[in-house]
Write an enzyme that holds these catalytic residues in place. Structure first.
Site, short mmCIF file in Angstrom:
data_model
loop_
_atom_site.label_atom_id
_atom_site.label_comp_id
_atom_site.label_asym_id
_atom_site.label_seq_id
_atom_site.Cartn_x
_atom_site.Cartn_y
_atom_site.Cartn_z
N LEU A 136 0.81 -1.23 0.00
CA LEU A 136 0.00 0.00 0.00
C LEU A 136 0.84 1.27 0.00
CD1 LEU A 136 -1.65 -2.01 2.46
CD2 LEU A 136 -3.36 -0.42 1.58
N GLU B 175 2.67 7.63 -2.45
CA GLU B 175 2.20 9.01 -2.35
C GLU B 175 0.78 8.95 -2.89
OE1 GLU B 175 3.47 11.69 -1.12
OE2 GLU B 175 5.47 10.93 -0.65
N ASP C 98 -9.02 3.34 -8.45
CA ASP C 98 -9.88 3.45 -9.65
C ASP C 98 -9.44 4.59 -10.56
OD1 ASP C 98 -10.69 5.58 -8.04
OD2 ASP C 98 -12.83 5.15 -8.18
N GLU C 99 -8.58 5.49 -10.03
CA GLU C 99 -8.22 6.67 -10.82
C GLU C 99 -7.41 6.32 -12.07
OE1 GLU C 99 -7.15 10.11 -8.49
OE2 GLU C 99 -8.21 9.33 -6.74
N TYR D 178 -0.62 11.64 -10.21
CA TYR D 178 -0.86 10.55 -9.24
C TYR D 178 -1.37 9.31 -9.96
CZ TYR D 178 -3.53 7.70 -5.90
OH TYR D 178 -4.05 6.65 -5.19
N LYS E 5 0.29 5.53 -10.48
CA LYS E 5 -0.33 4.29 -10.02
C LYS E 5 -0.57 3.35 -11.21
CE LYS E 5 -1.58 3.26 -6.41
NZ LYS E 5 -0.90 2.60 -5.24
N ASN F 29 -12.75 5.94 -3.81
CA ASN F 29 -12.37 6.79 -2.67
C ASN F 29 -12.79 6.19 -1.33
OD1 ASN F 29 -12.48 8.63 -5.06
ND2 ASN F 29 -11.86 10.14 -3.54
N LYS G 3 -7.35 15.45 2.51
CA LYS G 3 -8.33 14.86 1.60
C LYS G 3 -9.72 15.43 1.93
CE LYS G 3 -5.14 12.01 -0.07
NZ LYS G 3 -4.84 10.68 0.41
N LEU G 4 -10.63 15.34 0.95
CA LEU G 4 -11.89 16.09 1.05
C LEU G 4 -12.62 15.93 2.40
CD1 LEU G 4 -14.00 17.88 -0.52
CD2 LEU G 4 -15.19 15.74 -0.98
N TYR H 146 -1.83 26.79 -0.94
CA TYR H 146 -2.81 27.86 -1.00
C TYR H 146 -2.21 29.20 -1.43
CZ TYR H 146 -6.32 24.58 0.07
OH TYR H 146 -7.15 23.50 -0.05
#
Ligand code: NAD
Ligand code: TYD
Length: 354
Positions: A86, A89, A136-137, A160, A164, A189, A199-200, A351
């Site tokens: 696992l 990044e 899944d990305e 990213y 992967k 996700n 993360k969101l 930011y």
């Protein structure tokens, strides 16, 4: 030295998903010796595993998967029957700022691990397994309709997901070229406890709590398919033990949400928990510049995993979100700890660019 029936290397076990996988394996399989290898980057935190750190069948080893000597040392120290990989990044926004770091860890690190496993196992593959945990990305972005299946062609669109996808290809290449006994899963996700607050979902929970702006990218119309992290850990368990060699399995929650709807739901849950007026937290929603190349929609068809191995998600999303919010509200120390240092510097840099 011990009477363990097998020794399994789990890489990235101090991270979000890895810590849930390590906990599941340590608790469920007392006869397995679980070796957690982690570099403890900004995303890795041994506090995530406090509850099992003194279990007799658990060992932590600090190390970087790109370090060939260190990986060889571990494969000499232990006789690994299996690897559950696992370490990576994992944040798309960071990959946009620093793609090379993603190539180093996700591509070079994975190939290094494959090499060391292949050399160490030396063709003696009976009972061995190299399990690569992916996303899944790699399949790219969907329109309004359709799902990703295991046959969907790879079409990664962020640094990213490209890193992967590349690591997935290397894993399959080692299977076809050297017959390494591999299996891959591609998951949607995840959400749940110990999720790093860049993360969101954890970011929004933390900002709602602190009455800070809730940065929704673009119009908030992007769709993600959310899965409870322990359901992913259970999927990893069944795929590790019963998945067919050389196969890929999609893992997903059958649970699609537009980002903006999800943020509104979180605001409503937290208004109740924090005894705020209904609608108070939602006033913090701030639309910000979109992520470059932002994938519109991910949705997984996990039929194969259900049909072959009987896995399905266990938890309703609303219930899982409430549990997640409760965990964050009662683990303020964890948040303060992980958001200090490196992470803070990164956050400010990100930011500043907006
Ligand atoms: P995370 O960022 O929370 O954790 C990654 C872990 O890997 C950390 O503990 C970090 O210290 C470790 N690590 C990083 N670089 C390393 C290196 N060079 N050597 C050794 N250890 C290193 O990530 P996560 O969200 O838990 O994701 C874990 C895996 O699952 C990743 O491979 C990711 O691609 C995949 N995945 C994640 C999701 C998700 O929603 N988070 C979904 C599908 C698949
Ligand atoms: P994220 O949690 O980074 O996962 P991923 O990009 O791997 O799907 O983001 C989930 C979604 O939320 C994605 O569409 C980007 C969006 N998002 C925001 O709108 N604001 C934010 O601050 C973050 C971190 C993400």
């Amino acid at each position: 030295m011990n009477n363990f029936s097998k020794t399994i290397l789990i890489t990235g076990g101090a991270g979000f998903i890895g810590s849930h996988v390590v906990r599941l394996f340590v608790n469920k399989y007392p006869a397995y010796n679980i070796v957690n290898l982690d570099a403890l980057t900004y995303a890795g935190n041994l506090e995530n595993l406090k509850d099992i750190e003194s279990a007799p069948n658990y060992v932590f080893e600090k190390g970087d998967i790109t370090d060939e000597g260190r990986m060889q040392e571990l494969f000499t120290k232990y006789v690994f029957e299996g690897v559950i990989h696992l370490a990576a990044e994992s944040h798309v926004d960071r990959s946009i700022l620093d793609p090379l770091q993603f190539v180093r860890t996700n591509v070079l690190g994975t190939v290094n691990l494959l090499n060391v496993a292949r050399k160490s196992w030396n063709g003696q593959y009976e009972g061995k397994r190299f399990y690569h945990v992916s996303t899944d990305e790699v399949y790219g972005s969907l329109g309004e309709q359709g799902f990703f299946t295991e046959e969907t062609p790879y079409d990664p669109r962020s640094p990213y997901s490209a890193s992967k996808a590349s690591s997935d290809h290397f894993v399959m290449a080692y299977h076809h070229t050297y017959h390494l006994p591999v299996v891959i899963s591609n998951c949607s996700n995840n959400y749940g406890s110990h999720h790093f607050p860049e993360k969101l979902i954890p970011l929004m929970i933390n900002n709602i709590k602190n009455q800070k702006p809730l940065p929704v990218y673009g119009k908030g119309e992007n769709v993600r398919d959310w899965l409870w992290v322990d359901d992913h850990a259970r999927a990893i368990d069944v795929i590790y033990h019963n998945g067919r060699e050389g196969e890929k399995y999609n893992v997903g929650g059958f649970n699609e949400w537009k980002n903006i709807d999800l943020v509104h739901l979180l605001c409503a849950i937290m208004d109740k928990k924090l005894q705020r007026e209904p609608g108070e937290s939602a006033r913090l929603i701030t639309y910000v510049t979109d992520r470059p190349g932002h994938d519109l929609r991910y949705a997984i068809d996990a039929t194969k995993l259900n049909r072959e191995l009987g896995w399905k998600p266990s938890l309703q999303f609303e219930e899982g979100l409430e549990k997640t919010v409760d965990w964050y509200l009662s683990n303020e120390d964890w948040i303060n700890h992980v958001t200090s240092g490196d992470y803070k510097n990164y956050y400010e840099a990100l930011y500043d660019q907006r």
